[in-house]
Design a protein around this motif. Structure first.
Motif, short mmCIF file in Angstrom:
data_model
loop_
_atom_site.label_atom_id
_atom_site.label_comp_id
_atom_site.label_asym_id
_atom_site.label_seq_id
_atom_site.Cartn_x
_atom_site.Cartn_y
_atom_site.Cartn_z
N ASP A 114 0.83 -1.22 0.00
CA ASP A 114 0.00 0.00 0.00
C ASP A 114 0.86 1.26 0.00
OD1 ASP A 114 -2.25 -1.60 -0.02
OD2 ASP A 114 -2.63 -1.39 2.14
N ARG A 115 1.95 1.25 0.76
CA ARG A 115 2.83 2.42 0.81
C ARG A 115 3.44 2.70 -0.57
NH1 ARG A 115 7.87 2.21 1.18
NH2 ARG A 115 8.01 0.23 2.29
N ILE A 116 3.90 1.66 -1.25
CA ILE A 116 4.49 1.83 -2.59
C ILE A 116 3.45 2.40 -3.55
CG2 ILE A 116 5.41 0.59 -4.59
CD1 ILE A 116 6.77 -1.32 -2.53
N VAL A 117 2.25 1.85 -3.51
CA VAL A 117 1.19 2.31 -4.42
C VAL A 117 0.79 3.75 -4.09
CG1 VAL A 117 -1.22 1.95 -5.08
CG2 VAL A 117 0.33 -0.01 -4.92
N ASP A 118 0.66 4.07 -2.81
CA ASP A 118 0.22 5.41 -2.40
C ASP A 118 1.25 6.50 -2.66
OD1 ASP A 118 -2.16 4.30 -1.57
OD2 ASP A 118 -1.62 4.28 0.57
N GLU A 119 2.52 6.14 -2.67
CA GLU A 119 3.58 7.14 -2.80
C GLU A 119 3.95 7.47 -4.24
OE1 GLU A 119 6.85 5.78 -0.40
OE2 GLU A 119 5.80 6.27 1.47
N SER A 120 3.31 6.87 -5.21
CA SER A 120 3.68 7.12 -6.60
C SER A 120 2.48 7.52 -7.44
CB SER A 120 4.31 5.86 -7.21
OG SER A 120 4.60 6.10 -8.56
N ASP A 121 2.71 8.47 -8.33
CA ASP A 121 1.67 8.86 -9.28
C ASP A 121 1.84 8.17 -10.63
OD1 ASP A 121 0.45 10.64 -7.49
OD2 ASP A 121 1.85 12.24 -8.04
N ASP A 122 3.03 7.67 -10.90
CA ASP A 122 3.34 7.03 -12.18
C ASP A 122 3.85 5.61 -11.95
OD1 ASP A 122 2.73 9.18 -13.94
OD2 ASP A 122 4.62 10.15 -13.36
#
Length: 163
Positions: free
Chosen positions: A145-153
């Motif tokens: 979840d952290r990886i997904v939430d921290e990136s826009d691309d």
């Protein structure tokens, strides 16, 4: 044995995501001199000419998909569900061994409980289906979840690996 693994790549274009994904997969097969081999080889879904891996084994998967797309979400969930399932399978084997075997039987690895112990604690390899863009296994939902939430691309790049 073959399995499909997925890497999450921050990139502005599909081509950049695929190139970085291949670098991650290279690392996981030991092509990087500073990385140990976790898998024997990989085939991405843009490679043609193989009759035993990639599209020939798993059908048409996207070469890369944005995580925020339907295909990207599908690939991401496939990877996460496989990781959870494999963790639970190995955890059940560990619990069963602790309940049914003596310490000496575990030490002798009767019925392979030590392999299950190893797999529960693994950071990469056949029990981990999702990797970040540095080749590190994604082992729990909070990390994902952290990886997904921290990136826009963010892109997900699948590969068929052999181990």
């Amino acid at each position: 044995m073959h399995m499909v693994i997925y890497t999450l790549i921050e990139a502005s274009t599909r081509d950049d995501a695929v190139a970085t994904g291949k670098a991650v997969f290279d690392r996981l097969i030991g092509a990087d001199p500073h990385a140990g081999a976790v898998f024997d080889y990989f085939v991405t879904f843009d490679q043609e000419g193989t009759t035993v891996a990639g599209k020939a084994r798993w059908g048409d998967l996207p070469v890369a998909a944005r995580v925020d797309s339907d295909k990207g979400q599908e690939l991401l969930e496939r990877g996460w569900d496989a990781t959870k399932s494999e963790f639970q399978r190995n955890l059940n084997r560990v619990q069963e061994a602790l309940d049914e075997l003596s310490d000496d039987e575990i030490m002798r690895d009767e019925n392979l409980p030590r392999h299950a112990f190893h797999q529960v604690g693994a950071y990469d390899g056949p029990s981990i289906f999702l990797y970040d863009q540095h080749g590190c296994g994604i082992r729990h939902r909070g990390q994902l979840d952290r990886i997904v939430d921290e990136s826009d691309d963010l892109w997900v790049v699948p590969a068929d690996v052999h181990f």
